[in-house]
Motif scaffolding. Sequence first.
Motif, PDB file in Angstrom:
ATOM      1  N   ARG A  38      44.208  19.229  22.394  1.00 17.07           N
ATOM      2  CA  ARG A  38      45.387  18.639  23.008  1.00 17.07           C
ATOM      3  C   ARG A  38      46.635  19.059  22.267  1.00 17.07           C
ATOM      4  N   ALA A  42      49.743  14.453  24.190  1.00 20.28           N
ATOM      5  CA  ALA A  42      48.322  14.218  24.433  1.00 20.28           C
ATOM      6  C   ALA A  42      47.550  14.006  23.143  1.00 20.28           C
ATOM      7  N   PHE A  46      45.650   7.085  23.432  1.00 15.23           N
ATOM      8  CA  PHE A  46      46.224   6.377  24.569  1.00 15.23           C
ATOM      9  C   PHE A  46      46.688   4.985  24.188  1.00 15.23           C
ATOM     10  N   TRP A 224      43.104   8.293  38.183  1.00 13.95           N
ATOM     11  CA  TRP A 224      43.188   8.718  36.773  1.00 13.95           C
ATOM     12  C   TRP A 224      44.610   9.180  36.461  1.00 13.95           C
ATOM     13  N   TRP A 225      45.212   9.903  37.398  1.00 16.37           N
ATOM     14  CA  TRP A 225      46.577  10.403  37.173  1.00 16.37           C
ATOM     15  C   TRP A 225      47.562   9.244  37.074  1.00 16.37           C
ATOM     16  N   ARG A 228      47.244   7.485  33.683  1.00 15.64           N
ATOM     17  CA  ARG A 228      47.872   8.198  32.572  1.00 15.64           C
ATOM     18  C   ARG A 228      49.368   7.929  32.492  1.00 15.64           C
ATOM     19  N   ASP A 453      42.442   9.498  28.221  1.00 17.67           N
ATOM     20  CA  ASP A 453      42.764  10.875  28.585  1.00 17.67           C
ATOM     21  C   ASP A 453      41.506  11.696  28.854  1.00 17.67           C
ATOM     22  N   ASP A 456      39.300  12.361  32.880  1.00 20.67           N
ATOM     23  CA  ASP A 456      39.281  13.504  33.799  1.00 20.67           C
ATOM     24  C   ASP A 456      37.985  14.273  33.649  1.00 20.67           C
TER      25      ASP A 456
END
Length: 485
Positions: A38, A42, A46, A224-225, A228, A453, A456
């Motif tokens: 990452r 990132a 989180f 998921w998007w 985030r 993260d 995905d």
Amino acid sequence: MSHRSVSVSSNTSSSAPDESSSTGEAAAADEIAAPKRRTGLARVPFWAQILLGLVLGALLGWIARSGDVAWLSTALDKVGGTFVQLLKLAVGPLVFFAITVSITNLRNVSGAARLAGRTLLWFMATSLIAVGIGLTIGLLTNPGAGTGLSPKDGARPEQAGSWLDFLTGIIPTDVITPFTELNVLQIVFMAAVAGVAALRIGEKAAPLLSFSESALTLLQKALWWVIRLAPLGTLGLIGRAIDQYGWDLIGQYATFTADVYIGSLLVMFGVYPLLLALAARVSPLQFFRGAWPAIQLGFVSRSSVGTMPVTQKAVERLGVPREYASFAAPFGATTKMDGCAAVYPALAAIFVAEIFGISLGIGDYVLIAFVSVIGSAATAGLTGATVMTTLTLSTLGLPLEGVGLLLAIDPVLDMIRTATNVAGQAAVPVVVAARERILDLDAFRRARSFDLDDLDDLDDTGTVPAGGAEGAGGRRSGEPAPATA
């Protein structure tokens, strides 16, 4: 044994006449196993991004309020509102396809009816305990006393819940309105009917089930998007609350706020750990280690339904079979509300009764418990608990204007309520699976917290990485431990 473990064992058992081929396969396996590198933001975990959003949101909200910065107030309102709207956008179809698929998945589980029944019974039992805690705390602390509030400070809500509306409102008048008006209870009803009908039809329903599974995967990917974006959403939601109401509001509702948080925390870190330790005979600390990402997301998103895919993933990683987890998680996200529908309504009823000078008796407390256990589906897993609160107040004959007294502080309270909801939605499937001896104990012990993260990757493969419910050679609850050398 998982798909991943099968593929690994097949590679290791084959002969290696072609060194370049085996080297290539090993490199490919290493590439799959290695976490993605990452960069930038990132790299920040989180949970740290969420914490940063909370701090910055509170700071910006204070600046907007104290400095009367109109553009900043508008920006915070738009950011927080957009995040909630994105969550709601996925709720309708997500609930429909999740419930439909989860019911059809039960055909692969032996004793499916017994599992579903015991899940419901544990939901009701824990709700009864939670409402008892809420009532006890309310009676000991008198949350409505000394607030300086009076009946004239309240306002009757635009929409109120009643038992007649609850019972008649389950059945929709058409198939479109429940999605446009986001009536989750009606969506659950249609999904349940579709799932049961598909089971009865059999093979002829296979194309519909295949479409439903594909649609559910697509919706989860889109969600998921949205997830985030939770740090930004947290910033906007907290900032908007501080800007609109200021810190003085928390002081005015200090006892009530403390009661809700203490009651919710007692349920989350008292009741659930005891059930896990005594009824399931598993480690509560290990449970929280695996379920924490879902609980954390529930706290900031304030939506059990929005958190549902993460809750299901966490439950699977804790060793609950996927076929059962895919039923229990959606079912819990729409009916299991110990924070919003048990602890909170009990305290809210006592609070409103004290403000309006109305005495409650033993019969009233029994009614509160009844409403909390039976009517929790009315909350539907969305942000806020207005429907459940009005349902409770109307059942007790308390003034619905009392709801207006609670709306201002609701965003602050909704975070801990939803976190408690999600914790219960994850704990009960673990307890049921353990008591039914279908819990993968090895997977449970290996389960670890995962960064959101990484979801995905989990969703793309359709499998759970090492430490999850599909760990190789997992031992089910009740099976003897393998002999050691």
